[in-house]
Enzyme design. Structure first.
Site, PDB file in Angstrom:
ATOM      1  N   SER A 181      31.978 -16.042  50.707  1.00  0.00           N
ATOM      2  CA  SER A 181      32.395 -15.486  51.643  1.00  0.00           C
ATOM      3  C   SER A 181      33.288 -16.214  52.577  1.00  0.00           C
ATOM      4  O   SER A 181      34.390 -16.320  52.193  1.00  0.00           O
ATOM      5  CB  SER A 181      30.952 -15.112  52.693  1.00  0.00           C
ATOM      6  OG  SER A 181      31.207 -14.239  53.710  1.00  0.00           O
ATOM      7  N   GLU A 241      26.775  -3.716  52.345  1.00  0.00           N
ATOM      8  CA  GLU A 241      27.727  -4.403  53.257  1.00  0.00           C
ATOM      9  C   GLU A 241      27.773  -3.289  54.420  1.00  0.00           C
ATOM     10  O   GLU A 241      28.035  -3.840  55.612  1.00  0.00           O
ATOM     11  CB  GLU A 241      29.279  -4.160  52.930  1.00  0.00           C
ATOM     12  CG  GLU A 241      29.522  -5.133  51.575  1.00  0.00           C
ATOM     13  CD  GLU A 241      29.322  -6.460  51.862  1.00  0.00           C
ATOM     14  OE1 GLU A 241      29.717  -6.663  53.141  1.00  0.00           O
ATOM     15  OE2 GLU A 241      28.463  -7.203  51.417  1.00  0.00           O
ATOM     16  N   HIS A 292      26.410  -8.727  49.124  1.00  0.00           N
ATOM     17  CA  HIS A 292      27.444  -9.743  49.424  1.00  0.00           C
ATOM     18  C   HIS A 292      26.305 -10.766  49.554  1.00  0.00           C
ATOM     19  O   HIS A 292      26.843 -11.824  48.698  1.00  0.00           O
ATOM     20  CB  HIS A 292      27.891  -9.441  50.862  1.00  0.00           C
ATOM     21  CG  HIS A 292      28.642 -10.612  51.415  1.00  0.00           C
ATOM     22  ND1 HIS A 292      30.190 -10.910  50.848  1.00  0.00           N
ATOM     23  CD2 HIS A 292      28.453 -11.439  52.364  1.00  0.00           C
ATOM     24  CE1 HIS A 292      30.303 -12.035  51.375  1.00  0.00           C
ATOM     25  NE2 HIS A 292      29.698 -12.381  52.376  1.00  0.00           N
TER      26      HIS A 292
END
Length: 311
Positions: A181, A241, A292
């Protein structure tokens, strides 16, 4: 057992055992980790460092293979978000790594607290400074500072690397950097601006939307890389997401959504294609079905096994 097989196995276990989570839980604490319990084939040492201005403090948990080092020294894996990485690297992974002739030294680089993810600290340390004054160094959410990546890189290369090298024989030509990230932003920033700092780079779901095109500008200005430089990119399915972290106010959610929609869905594959055209060895790997947040842990075994195999 190849790292690709292990990736498939671990990915399957993640899908069976974990709920889909869009974002890491920033309030989660580390608890007891392998650094405390120990694991066969590795011993742990702890290093503490402070930033040049004395405002930030770091704890590095260093996993040192107990077996004989290769003639050239152990490769070294530098893992950002070190507390989270230490929580997610399982004992089985380290046991298998320890059996490899090129077992890596693993440096879990964390801020000196017991947070799994220190959101404010990583927002500063993992992001490069953008053009403009202090007002330009605002995170998309508005309350966090950005712009400390170059100072953080200096801390790693000038302070941490010599101290790790004093703990075990290491191969200075086999230093590898991994981040997830915002950590992926740092990885790409180093690749574009100081590519000689590491030989291998790994970015798991990097936040390419960060910085209003800053990474694109750095990519365009990057010099050519060494023939030995390698980049691995891991991408999740992105199914979670749209489910941004609970507890954020509507304005923050809107800002984050706008930032993420500022880059096309295929931004990472397009980046990989451009870098390959420029001669960089790039491997793009999908982690299907993982959000994620889950790509953090799922990308670690293939990164570490790839380093130990010298691929």
């Amino acid at each position: 057992m190849t790292y690709r097989f292990l990736l498939a196995l671990l990915g399957g276990l993640l899908l069976m055992q974990q709920p889909v989570v869009a974002q890491p839980n920033l309030a989660q604490r580390t608890g007891t980790t392998l650094a405390e319990t120990g694991v066969a084939g590795y011993r742990f040492a702890t290093l503490r460092l402070s930033s040049a201005d004395g405002e930030r403090h770091y704890r590095l948990r260093v996993a040192l293979p107990t077996g004989a080092a290769p003639a050239s020294g152990h490769p070294v894996a530098w893992l950002l978000d070190g507390n989270a990485a230490l929580m997610d690297v399982g004992a089985a992974t380290l046991v298998e790594l320890a059996r490899r002739p090129a077992a890596p030294v693993i440096v879990f680089v964390a801020h000196d607290n017991d947070l799994r993810i220190d959101g404010a600290a990583r927002a500063f340390d993992y992001t490069p400074r953008r053009p403009g004054g202090d007002e330009a160094q605002r995170d998309p959410l508005g309350s966090r500072r950005n712009g400390g990546a170059d100072a953080f890189l200096e801390l790693i290369t000038r302070q941490a690397m010599p101290r790790v090298a004093a703990l075990a024989p290491v191969d200075p030509a086999r230093q590898a950097l991994w981040g997830h990230s915002y950590g992926g932003v740092f990885v790409l920033h180093v690749l574009f601006t100081r590519p000689q700092a590491f030989a291998e780079y790994g970015a798991a779901d990097p936040s390419l939307w960060w910085g209003d095109g800053q990474l694109s500008r750095e990519e365009a200005a990057a010099a050519r890389w060494s023939a030995k430089t390698r980049l691995r990119l891991w991408l999740g399915a992105g199914a979670g997401e749209r489910k941004l972290a609970a507890g954020r106010d509507a304005g923050s959610v809107e800002i984050m959504q706008r930032a993420r929609h500022s880059v096309p869905p295929d931004a990472a594959p397009a980046l990989a294609a451009r870098l390959r055209q420029r001669g960089l060895a790039v491997e793009l790997l999908d982690l299907p079905g993982l959000s994620h947040g889950q790509t953090l842990g799922a990308s670690l075994p293939p990164f570490l096994f790839g380093l130990s195999e010298g691929e």
